[in-house]
Design a protein around this motif. Structure first.
Motif, PDB file in Angstrom:
ATOM      1  N   HIS A 238       0.829  -1.188   0.000  1.00 58.96           N
ATOM      2  CA  HIS A 238       0.000   0.000   0.000  1.00 58.96           C
ATOM      3  C   HIS A 238       0.875   1.254   0.000  1.00 58.96           C
ATOM      4  O   HIS A 238       2.087   1.181   0.051  1.00 58.96           O
ATOM      5  CB  HIS A 238      -0.919  -0.001   1.224  1.00 58.96           C
ATOM      6  N   ASN A 239       0.239   2.389  -0.080  1.00 59.27           N
ATOM      7  CA  ASN A 239       0.893   3.708  -0.048  1.00 59.27           C
ATOM      8  C   ASN A 239       1.676   4.027  -1.322  1.00 59.27           C
ATOM      9  O   ASN A 239       2.438   4.985  -1.369  1.00 59.27           O
ATOM     10  CB  ASN A 239       1.830   3.854   1.162  1.00 59.27           C
ATOM     11  N   PHE A 240       1.538   3.228  -2.349  1.00 61.82           N
ATOM     12  CA  PHE A 240       2.176   3.496  -3.621  1.00 61.82           C
ATOM     13  C   PHE A 240       1.163   3.246  -4.730  1.00 61.82           C
ATOM     14  O   PHE A 240       0.201   2.508  -4.557  1.00 61.82           O
ATOM     15  CB  PHE A 240       3.398   2.587  -3.856  1.00 61.82           C
ATOM     16  N   THR A 241       1.401   3.827  -5.880  1.00 64.75           N
ATOM     17  CA  THR A 241       0.566   3.533  -7.042  1.00 64.75           C
ATOM     18  C   THR A 241       1.465   3.137  -8.198  1.00 64.75           C
ATOM     19  O   THR A 241       2.550   3.689  -8.370  1.00 64.75           O
ATOM     20  CB  THR A 241      -0.271   4.759  -7.458  1.00 64.75           C
ATOM     21  N   LYS A 242       1.039   2.176  -8.959  1.00 63.97           N
ATOM     22  CA  LYS A 242       1.822   1.735 -10.105  1.00 63.97           C
ATOM     23  C   LYS A 242       1.694   2.737 -11.246  1.00 63.97           C
ATOM     24  O   LYS A 242       0.723   3.495 -11.337  1.00 63.97           O
ATOM     25  CB  LYS A 242       1.351   0.359 -10.572  1.00 63.97           C
ATOM     26  N   THR A 243       2.681   2.692 -12.125  1.00 62.28           N
ATOM     27  CA  THR A 243       2.620   3.534 -13.307  1.00 62.28           C
ATOM     28  C   THR A 243       1.438   3.101 -14.170  1.00 62.28           C
ATOM     29  O   THR A 243       1.227   1.911 -14.401  1.00 62.28           O
ATOM     30  CB  THR A 243       3.922   3.390 -14.117  1.00 62.28           C
ATOM     31  N   SER A 244       0.643   4.054 -14.624  1.00 66.53           N
ATOM     32  CA  SER A 244      -0.515   3.717 -15.450  1.00 66.53           C
ATOM     33  C   SER A 244      -0.074   3.418 -16.874  1.00 66.53           C
ATOM     34  O   SER A 244       1.035   3.757 -17.288  1.00 66.53           O
ATOM     35  CB  SER A 244      -1.513   4.876 -15.434  1.00 66.53           C
ATOM     36  N   GLY A 245      -0.964   2.800 -17.636  1.00 64.62           N
ATOM     37  CA  GLY A 245      -0.655   2.492 -19.020  1.00 64.62           C
ATOM     38  C   GLY A 245      -0.499   1.013 -19.241  1.00 64.62           C
ATOM     39  O   GLY A 245      -0.390   0.227 -18.310  1.00 64.62           O
ATOM     40  N   ALA A 246      -0.487   0.612 -20.508  1.00 61.44           N
ATOM     41  CA  ALA A 246      -0.377  -0.797 -20.862  1.00 61.44           C
ATOM     42  C   ALA A 246       1.035  -1.312 -20.586  1.00 61.44           C
ATOM     43  O   ALA A 246       2.010  -0.585 -20.729  1.00 61.44           O
ATOM     44  CB  ALA A 246      -0.719  -0.972 -22.337  1.00 61.44           C
ATOM     45  N   PRO A 247       1.156  -2.585 -20.181  1.00 60.71           N
ATOM     46  CA  PRO A 247       2.478  -3.164 -19.968  1.00 60.71           C
ATOM     47  C   PRO A 247       3.306  -3.165 -21.254  1.00 60.71           C
ATOM     48  O   PRO A 247       2.756  -3.225 -22.361  1.00 60.71           O
ATOM     49  CB  PRO A 247       2.161  -4.593 -19.527  1.00 60.71           C
ATOM     50  N   VAL A 248       4.607  -3.111 -21.107  1.00 64.31           N
ATOM     51  CA  VAL A 248       5.536  -3.158 -22.228  1.00 64.31           C
ATOM     52  C   VAL A 248       6.138  -4.552 -22.282  1.00 64.31           C
ATOM     53  O   VAL A 248       6.653  -5.051 -21.279  1.00 64.31           O
ATOM     54  CB  VAL A 248       6.649  -2.104 -22.076  1.00 64.31           C
ATOM     55  N   THR A 249       6.065  -5.203 -23.430  1.00 63.57           N
ATOM     56  CA  THR A 249       6.548  -6.570 -23.584  1.00 63.57           C
ATOM     57  C   THR A 249       7.953  -6.594 -24.167  1.00 63.57           C
ATOM     58  O   THR A 249       8.264  -5.870 -25.113  1.00 63.57           O
ATOM     59  CB  THR A 249       5.606  -7.373 -24.499  1.00 63.57           C
TER      60      THR A 249
ATOM     61  N   LEU B  40       6.999  -5.322 -18.417  1.00 63.71           N
ATOM     62  CA  LEU B  40       7.272  -4.304 -17.411  1.00 63.71           C
ATOM     63  C   LEU B  40       6.196  -3.231 -17.482  1.00 63.71           C
ATOM     64  O   LEU B  40       5.426  -3.165 -18.450  1.00 63.71           O
ATOM     65  CB  LEU B  40       8.648  -3.676 -17.643  1.00 63.71           C
ATOM     66  N   GLN B  41       6.180  -2.362 -16.486  1.00 60.97           N
ATOM     67  CA  GLN B  41       5.210  -1.279 -16.479  1.00 60.97           C
ATOM     68  C   GLN B  41       5.552  -0.184 -17.481  1.00 60.97           C
ATOM     69  O   GLN B  41       4.668   0.560 -17.908  1.00 60.97           O
ATOM     70  CB  GLN B  41       5.121  -0.656 -15.077  1.00 60.97           C
ATOM     71  N   GLU B  42       6.832  -0.074 -17.839  1.00 61.31           N
ATOM     72  CA  GLU B  42       7.263   0.994 -18.742  1.00 61.31           C
ATOM     73  C   GLU B  42       8.534   0.573 -19.473  1.00 61.31           C
ATOM     74  O   GLU B  42       9.170  -0.415 -19.136  1.00 61.31           O
ATOM     75  CB  GLU B  42       7.502   2.289 -17.965  1.00 61.31           C
ATOM     76  N   GLN B  43       8.909   1.344 -20.480  1.00 60.41           N
ATOM     77  CA  GLN B  43      10.109   1.067 -21.263  1.00 60.41           C
ATOM     78  C   GLN B  43      11.361   1.104 -20.393  1.00 60.41           C
ATOM     79  O   GLN B  43      11.462   1.904 -19.460  1.00 60.41           O
ATOM     80  CB  GLN B  43      10.252   2.101 -22.384  1.00 60.41           C
ATOM     81  N   HIS B  44      12.313   0.239 -20.734  1.00 61.65           N
ATOM     82  CA  HIS B  44      13.594   0.246 -20.030  1.00 61.65           C
ATOM     83  C   HIS B  44      14.670  -0.293 -20.963  1.00 61.65           C
ATOM     84  O   HIS B  44      14.412  -1.172 -21.783  1.00 61.65           O
ATOM     85  CB  HIS B  44      13.529  -0.614 -18.768  1.00 61.65           C
ATOM     86  N   ASP B  45      15.873   0.230 -20.814  1.00 61.02           N
ATOM     87  CA  ASP B  45      16.997  -0.148 -21.679  1.00 61.02           C
ATOM     88  C   ASP B  45      17.696  -1.388 -21.123  1.00 61.02           C
ATOM     89  O   ASP B  45      18.288  -1.351 -20.042  1.00 61.02           O
ATOM     90  CB  ASP B  45      17.985   1.019 -21.764  1.00 61.02           C
ATOM     91  N   PHE B  46      17.633  -2.484 -21.866  1.00 65.60           N
ATOM     92  CA  PHE B  46      18.307  -3.721 -21.476  1.00 65.60           C
ATOM     93  C   PHE B  46      19.447  -4.074 -22.434  1.00 65.60           C
ATOM     94  O   PHE B  46      19.847  -5.242 -22.520  1.00 65.60           O
ATOM     95  CB  PHE B  46      17.314  -4.875 -21.423  1.00 65.60           C
ATOM     96  N   ALA B  47      19.996  -3.087 -23.128  1.00 62.95           N
ATOM     97  CA  ALA B  47      21.086  -3.356 -24.067  1.00 62.95           C
ATOM     98  C   ALA B  47      22.269  -4.020 -23.365  1.00 62.95           C
ATOM     99  O   ALA B  47      22.957  -4.873 -23.947  1.00 62.95           O
ATOM    100  CB  ALA B  47      21.519  -2.058 -24.738  1.00 62.95           C
ATOM    101  N   TRP B  48      22.502  -3.666 -22.110  1.00 56.91           N
ATOM    102  CA  TRP B  48      23.624  -4.212 -21.334  1.00 56.91           C
ATOM    103  C   TRP B  48      23.510  -5.728 -21.132  1.00 56.91           C
ATOM    104  O   TRP B  48      24.520  -6.419 -20.961  1.00 56.91           O
ATOM    105  CB  TRP B  48      23.687  -3.540 -19.962  1.00 56.91           C
TER     106      TRP B  48
ATOM    107  N   PRO C 149       9.068  -3.766 -12.687  1.00 61.70           N
ATOM    108  CA  PRO C 149       8.300  -4.997 -12.905  1.00 61.70           C
ATOM    109  C   PRO C 149       6.817  -4.759 -12.627  1.00 61.70           C
ATOM    110  O   PRO C 149       6.448  -3.834 -11.888  1.00 61.70           O
ATOM    111  CB  PRO C 149       8.901  -5.971 -11.878  1.00 61.70           C
ATOM    112  N   LEU C 150       5.975  -5.590 -13.192  1.00 60.87           N
ATOM    113  CA  LEU C 150       4.532  -5.397 -13.050  1.00 60.87           C
ATOM    114  C   LEU C 150       4.080  -5.438 -11.591  1.00 60.87           C
ATOM    115  O   LEU C 150       3.144  -4.739 -11.210  1.00 60.87           O
ATOM    116  CB  LEU C 150       3.767  -6.461 -13.851  1.00 60.87           C
TER     117      LEU C 150
END
Length: 306
Positions: free
Chosen positions: A11-22, A32-40, A79-80
């Motif tokens: 509780h006390n937090f809210t997730k980022t809104s929007g469709a999950p990113v595959t 994930l909840q949003e875009q992220h760079d996994f090039a590494w 993460p979701l």
């Protein structure tokens, strides 16, 4: 496999809104909840598995390169199931790195490397061919206890002698932790890996262990699973010390040899002498417990010989 999970209040937090990113990497797909760079991640090898259902803010990968498997724990993404701040997860992972050197032990998963990325932090561990006893992503709820393929179910159906040997490894490691001046925080069955082919136990995820003296600075939401936490781990300002760890070791023993939070002798599988040792360990009053894990283990070893 080697992985971790934190059981904390959501509780006390809210997730980022929007469709999950595959995302798709080699043999795995995750969201994930949003875009992220996994090039590494590409430089570490082929990704053959992912553990993405963590509420700790970490996402974990199994990678293989030149025939060698490794386990990668990463913080910085969303993460979701994560409802916190990714940078706080990064800070927690960075702070945990020195623990793996200070508490290096044959029963602990070995840290191989760690580094910053553009937006996060990665820790690279040895790969251990074991199964997590709290595999919530595959066996949630009662399936953990009842499904024949559940690692916890399989472990509970091992011969008693093998489980006693496994507990010896857990107690030995935490006696060492105590001797180094640390206390275990957030140790529960999700921190235990077991190789059923070779009967080897390993400890993983010691990220929240603390140098003594330590106190509960979070109140009832202090890190850990309810089934393994001592009473003081629900009380803001309470000291977290060796007697706290004694309770945790007793709670783990009841989980692996008895009725978990049901401490009745009827559910206990390992005889009266060991039962009496463990029952004292989980006393609500810390003054009635053993002074430390080393003393607890001494009484445990003596009772095993009876």
């Amino acid at each position: 496999m080697f992985l971790e999970k934190k059981e904390v209040a959501r509780h006390n937090f809210t997730k980022t809104s929007g469709a999950p990113v595959t995302y798709s990497f080699d043999e795995v797909t995750f969201q994930l909840q949003e875009q992220h760079d996994f090039a590494w991640l590409r430089s570490l090898g082929k990704v053959f598995c992912v553990f993405d259902q963590q509420d700790s803010g970490n996402i974990c990968f199994g990678v293989e390169k030149d025939g060698e498997k490794k386990f990668v724990k990463y913080a910085g993404a969303r993460p979701l199931d994560f409802s916190g701040n990714p940078q706080e997860a990064v800070s927690r992972l960075v702070a945990a790195i020195p623990l793996y050197a200070a508490l290096n032990h044959r029963h602990l998963i070995q840290l191989k490397d760690h580094f910053r990325t553009a937006n996060g932090y990665a820790a690279v561990f040895e790969w251990f061919e074991g199964e997590c006893l709290h595999s919530h992503w595959s066996f949630a709820g009662q399936a953990k206890y009842n499904h024949p393929d559940s690692p916890f179910y399989k472990y509970k159906h091992l011969p008693l002698e093998k489980r006693l040997e496994s507990l010896d490894a857990i107690f030995e490691f935490h006696t060492f932790v105590e001797a180094q001046g640390y206390v275990a925080v957030d140790f529960y069955d999700g921190s235990i890996l077991y190789n059923f082919s070779h009967d080897i136990t390993k400890i993983c995820d010691i990220d929240f262990y603390r140098k003594v003296p330590a106190v509960n600075d979070m109140g009832e939401n202090f890190w850990g699973a309810t089934r393994s936490k001592a009473p003081e781990e629900f009380i803001l300002g309470a000291p977290i010390n060796a007697q706290t760890n004694v309770f945790t070791m007793g709670a783990i023993a009841f989980g692996l040899l008895g009725g978990e939070m049901d401490h009745s002798f009827a559910k206990w599988e390992a005889g009266k002498p060991l039962y009496e040792v463990v029952l004292r360990a989980v006393s609500e009053d810390r003054e009635l417990r053993y002074d430390n894990v080393s003393t607890f283990k001494g009484f445990w070893d003596e009772a095993k010989g009876l």
